[in-house]
Enzyme design. Sequence first.
Site, PDB file in Angstrom:
ATOM      1  N   CYS A 131       9.198   9.633  23.657  1.00 17.73           N
ATOM      2  CA  CYS A 131       7.756   9.357  23.588  1.00 17.73           C
ATOM      3  C   CYS A 131       7.513   8.085  22.777  1.00 17.73           C
ATOM      4  CB  CYS A 131       7.006  10.535  22.986  1.00 17.73           C
ATOM      5  SG  CYS A 131       7.538  11.029  21.318  1.00 17.73           S
ATOM      6  N   THR A 167      11.847  19.012  20.990  1.00 18.23           N
ATOM      7  CA  THR A 167      11.648  17.807  20.183  1.00 18.23           C
ATOM      8  C   THR A 167      12.376  17.922  18.853  1.00 18.23           C
ATOM      9  OG1 THR A 167       9.487  17.383  21.184  1.00 18.23           O
ATOM     10  CG2 THR A 167       9.920  16.350  19.060  1.00 18.23           C
ATOM     11  N   ASN A 170      16.071  17.495  18.961  1.00 20.11           N
ATOM     12  CA  ASN A 170      16.548  16.183  19.402  1.00 20.11           C
ATOM     13  C   ASN A 170      16.126  15.040  18.489  1.00 20.11           C
ATOM     14  OD1 ASN A 170      17.778  17.244  21.721  1.00 20.11           O
ATOM     15  ND2 ASN A 170      15.890  17.120  22.904  1.00 20.11           N
TER      16      ASN A 170
END
Length: 311
Positions: A131, A167, A170
Amino acid sequence: MSDKLWPVAIIGSGNIGTDLMIKVLRQSKLLSMAAMVGIEANSDGLQRAARMGVPTTAKGVDGLLAMPEFADIRVVFDATSASAHKANFEKLRDTDVRIIDLTPAAIGPYCVPVVNFDEHIDARNVNMVTCGGQATVPIVAAVGQAALVSYAEIVSSIASKSAGPGTRANIDEFTETTARALEVVGGAVRGKAIIILNPAEPPMLMRNTVYCLIEGDCDHGAIERSVQLMVERVQAYVAGYRLKQQVQFETFSSDDPLHIPETGKFWGTRVTVFLEVTGAAHYLPEYAGNLDIMTSAALATAERMAAEVAA
């Protein structure tokens, strides 16, 4: 199902996969949902898909491969995790489908659609970076169109509530993949990425700060125009993407240089860009712009693939 639409499948029935499914169903004029794949039969994503008439399986990629719909699928979106994508890719690599990876696994080439899609039109497996990468790499590339970026550093701050298990698992891959993309796609000589999970209530919108160092003299006006044009290009598929304020310039002379611990004295210009991303709230809340920019970029990439083949 229209023959003109590309049937797609989504692996991962969590927040990102579900939001992407809704985007395909509501927005896309080039794609159609052929399957939603998960591993939790009771997940909201699989249940919602079934209510919307999308074929589902809770048997993961193996279940997808066994579905009769798989023969028609053109693109598979992987919205799982970096480690899961490695296994998924191995099972899909000998098929004819294209894979768009929304995890930081970085097995395939990095793809930021407004910057380098044309380089990967025929790629079988493209990686959507992160993102933070989708939000900031276009800005570094825009600055780089006007001057050589010797160093780029980005800080992505996202609402803690928008960071799910994938998220959080990671984080290391996020920083490594984003930093590498700043160099490989953004064109910076050296890149660094930092992510912050902010627990503020009410949850904050996604904020990104981009720092670029340019050695020697540069045209500030040209940089500002390039950044503004890039923001408008990203807004074509991420409506909530915007500059928080005007591009900032700080100049350091040889008589009063900036000291950088890793490299020593620097003289030239530091360009600072502040960005905010508001989510479209198709499935996720508005503050989850970090997830929305990923699903929007993945959707834009798949549609570009379909459009190129149809052309």
